[in-house]
Design an enzyme around this catalytic site. Structure first.
Site, PDB file in Angstrom:
ATOM      1  N   ASN A   7     -30.538   1.611   4.797  1.00  0.00           N
ATOM      2  CA  ASN A   7     -29.502   2.009   3.768  1.00  0.00           C
ATOM      3  C   ASN A   7     -28.455   1.089   3.888  1.00  0.00           C
ATOM      4  O   ASN A   7     -27.314   1.027   4.720  1.00  0.00           O
ATOM      5  CB  ASN A   7     -28.844   3.553   4.538  1.00  0.00           C
ATOM      6  CG  ASN A   7     -27.780   4.232   3.310  1.00  0.00           C
ATOM      7  OD1 ASN A   7     -27.612   3.469   2.385  1.00  0.00           O
ATOM      8  ND2 ASN A   7     -27.546   5.370   4.053  1.00  0.00           N
ATOM      9  N   ARG A  91     -33.132   3.249   0.845  1.00  0.00           N
ATOM     10  CA  ARG A  91     -32.338   4.195   0.109  1.00  0.00           C
ATOM     11  C   ARG A  91     -31.651   3.318  -0.922  1.00  0.00           C
ATOM     12  O   ARG A  91     -30.994   2.185  -0.811  1.00  0.00           O
ATOM     13  CB  ARG A  91     -31.266   4.645   0.943  1.00  0.00           C
ATOM     14  CG  ARG A  91     -30.287   5.836   0.199  1.00  0.00           C
ATOM     15  CD  ARG A  91     -29.015   6.028   0.845  1.00  0.00           C
ATOM     16  NE  ARG A  91     -28.398   6.823  -0.095  1.00  0.00           N
ATOM     17  CZ  ARG A  91     -27.207   6.981   0.123  1.00  0.00           C
ATOM     18  NH1 ARG A  91     -26.516   6.306   0.892  1.00  0.00           N
ATOM     19  NH2 ARG A  91     -26.425   7.663  -0.731  1.00  0.00           N
ATOM     20  N   HIS A 180     -27.443  12.560  -3.880  1.00  0.00           N
ATOM     21  CA  HIS A 180     -27.881  13.085  -2.461  1.00  0.00           C
ATOM     22  C   HIS A 180     -29.157  13.618  -2.631  1.00  0.00           C
ATOM     23  O   HIS A 180     -29.602  14.585  -2.104  1.00  0.00           O
ATOM     24  CB  HIS A 180     -26.956  14.315  -2.250  1.00  0.00           C
ATOM     25  CG  HIS A 180     -25.487  13.803  -1.931  1.00  0.00           C
ATOM     26  ND1 HIS A 180     -24.524  14.362  -2.217  1.00  0.00           N
ATOM     27  CD2 HIS A 180     -25.206  12.788  -1.103  1.00  0.00           C
ATOM     28  CE1 HIS A 180     -23.343  14.084  -1.690  1.00  0.00           C
ATOM     29  NE2 HIS A 180     -23.586  12.888  -0.956  1.00  0.00           N
ATOM     30  N   ARG A 241     -12.743  12.263  -3.121  1.00  0.00           N
ATOM     31  CA  ARG A 241     -12.955  12.222  -4.336  1.00  0.00           C
ATOM     32  C   ARG A 241     -12.493  13.463  -4.991  1.00  0.00           C
ATOM     33  O   ARG A 241     -12.701  14.576  -4.307  1.00  0.00           O
ATOM     34  CB  ARG A 241     -14.669  12.122  -4.714  1.00  0.00           C
ATOM     35  CG  ARG A 241     -15.075  10.747  -4.475  1.00  0.00           C
ATOM     36  CD  ARG A 241     -16.392  10.411  -5.041  1.00  0.00           C
ATOM     37  NE  ARG A 241     -17.026   9.604  -4.345  1.00  0.00           N
ATOM     38  CZ  ARG A 241     -18.552   9.679  -3.486  1.00  0.00           C
ATOM     39  NH1 ARG A 241     -18.928  10.715  -3.522  1.00  0.00           N
ATOM     40  NH2 ARG A 241     -18.925   8.609  -3.078  1.00  0.00           N
ATOM     41  N   GLU A 386     -31.957  12.568   5.869  1.00  0.00           N
ATOM     42  CA  GLU A 386     -32.210  11.642   4.700  1.00  0.00           C
ATOM     43  C   GLU A 386     -33.205  10.561   5.277  1.00  0.00           C
ATOM     44  O   GLU A 386     -34.037  10.110   4.451  1.00  0.00           O
ATOM     45  CB  GLU A 386     -30.772  11.057   4.056  1.00  0.00           C
ATOM     46  CG  GLU A 386     -30.206  12.200   3.301  1.00  0.00           C
ATOM     47  CD  GLU A 386     -28.943  11.569   2.795  1.00  0.00           C
ATOM     48  OE1 GLU A 386     -28.153  11.874   3.735  1.00  0.00           O
ATOM     49  OE2 GLU A 386     -28.809  11.575   1.674  1.00  0.00           O
TER      50      GLU A 386
END
Ligand code: ADP
Length: 398
Positions: A7, A91, A180, A241, A386
């Site tokens: 990743n 990823r 996601h 965010r 993940e």
């Protein structure tokens, strides 16, 4: 077969080596500050000691070289040679409309990923650098791209179109993509498995509440809506965010504060969310929860506003699917904060017949139902994984 999961961010690189047959983690680690002074690598073989050292890493190829050296190290390594790494799973943040599935990487795929760079200018170029660095050092090892956006490609157009001039979609592919996806897919499938029900028969809402946060609606095994949009900025209030805001606020702030679009976007991405709302108390929910219990007005309002937004999305997605069977919580906050789960379920989900099992809700690290047996809607905690999902996809494809 051992799968290396990568990743890759602009200055960091997370990795895990996973045995695809028994799905056990073999080793994991992180390279940080790549290309910056003070770069360091941390490496932990499963069951062994974590090693950390500062080593110069001028670029991502240096970082991957160090990862491969750590994995094959005579003393602390976990494989004898690179031949024991059967494939690499990468990823990739944005696959645009081109990728509805994971795919084996070849030069055509690389070019197609590059075409999506505009849609994720901070992430995709870094992901590509990671792939190229791996290809340079392991030219004969098959590589697979697993996209954060792919799971959401099943959304119907009514869910992904914005109320904007159609030409923007035609010219620039401006639409909802969602992120996601690997987590939403893993968690929703796992929920069905744990309940012993058919994935294709269920209406599931997944609340991925981490530093980045999103909700998705998964109906009959397909994603039908999700809260993040063209970029990960839309939807829930996140760590830093803003999530949904009136777009006119941007113009308003520009005039009042004399800020440029770039400056305002940076505020919306990095200085907003629970960090901004709490008046810079923290972006970490552990601090906010502590503040809540100490009676801090900003912490209380921030937690309540966060929980309320999640509850509104659950309501919206219940409507989108004309019902809901299972609500899942996952990621850093969703898995660990019994308090947030209780705030959401006890304050807002009574109309769905949700009854929380307060004892089960206190548990951590397990795939479990946290609602009572007579709760009309099942509420679950499913820790996301993940990396394992990427390893599975990679193994399946090679
Ligand atoms: P990301 O992958 O988006 O960086 P994670 O899913 O790892 O995020 O979640 C990180 C967040 O999880 C942290 O910001 C922290 O607020 C939250 N978190 C971790 N542990 C707890 C806890 N025990 N209680 C509440 N929040 C927690």
């Amino acid at each position: 077969m051992n799968i290396l999961v990568i990743n890759c961010g602009s200055s960091s690189l997370k990795f895990q080596l996973i045995n695809a047959e028994n799905e056990k983690l073999i080793a994991k680690g992180l390279c940080e500050r790549i290309g910056i002074d003070g770069s360091k690598i941390s490496y932990t073989p499963d069951g062994g000691e974590k090693e950390e050292k500062e080593v110069p890493m001028g670029n991502h190829t240096d970082a991957i070289r160090l990862v491969l050296e750590a994995l094959t190290n005579e003393k602390t390594g976990v494989v004898k040679s690179l031949a024991e790494i059967g494939a690499v799973g990468h990823r990739i943040v944005h696959g645009g409309e081109k990728f509805a599935k994971s795919t084996v990487i070849d030069s055509e795929v690389l070019a197609a990923i590059e075409e999506c760079n505009d849609l994720a200018p901070l992430h995709n170029p870094a992901n590509l650098i990671g792939i190229n660095a791996c290809r340079e050092l392991m030219p004969d090892t098959p590589m697979v791209a697993v996209f954060d956006t792919a799971f959401h490609q099943t959304m119907p157009d009514k869910a992904y179109m914005y109320g904007l001039p159609y030409e923007y979609y035609e010219k620039y592919k401006i639409r909802r993509y969602g992120f996601h996806g690997t987590s939403h897919s893993y968690v929703s499938k796992r929920a069905a498995e744990v309940l012993g029900k058919k994935y294709e028969d269920l209406k599931i809402i997944v609340c991925h509440l981490g530093n980045g946060a999103s909700v998705s609606a998964v109906m009959n095994g397909k994603c039908v809506d999700t809260s993040m949009g063209l970029t990960p900025l839309e939807g829930l209030i996140m760590g830093t965010r803003s999530g949904d805001i009136d777009p006119a606020i941007i113009e308003f702030i520009a005039h009042k504060e004399g800020k440029s679009i770039d400056e305002i976007m940076s505020v919306l991405n990095k200085k907003s969310g629970v960090l901004g709302l709490s008046d810079n108390l923290s972006s970490d929910f552990r601090d906010l929860e502590a503040g809540y219990h100490e009676g801090s007005a900003r912490a209380i309002n921030t937690m309540e506003t966060f929980a309320y937004r999640v509850a509104k999305y659950i309501g919206a997605y219940t409507a989108a699917m004309n019902g809901v069977d299972v609500i899942c919580f996952t990621a850093g906050v969703g898995e660990n904060s019994a308090f947030i789960r209780s705030m959401i379920c006890n304050n807002y989900l009574g109309y769905l017949g949700v009854k929380l099992d307060e004892e089960a809700n206190k548990k951590r690290g397990e795939d479990i139902a946290i609602s009572t047996a007579d709760s009309s809607t099942t509420v679950m905690v499913i820790p996301t994984n993940e990396e394992l999902a990427i390893a599975r996809e990679t193994y399946r494809l090679v």
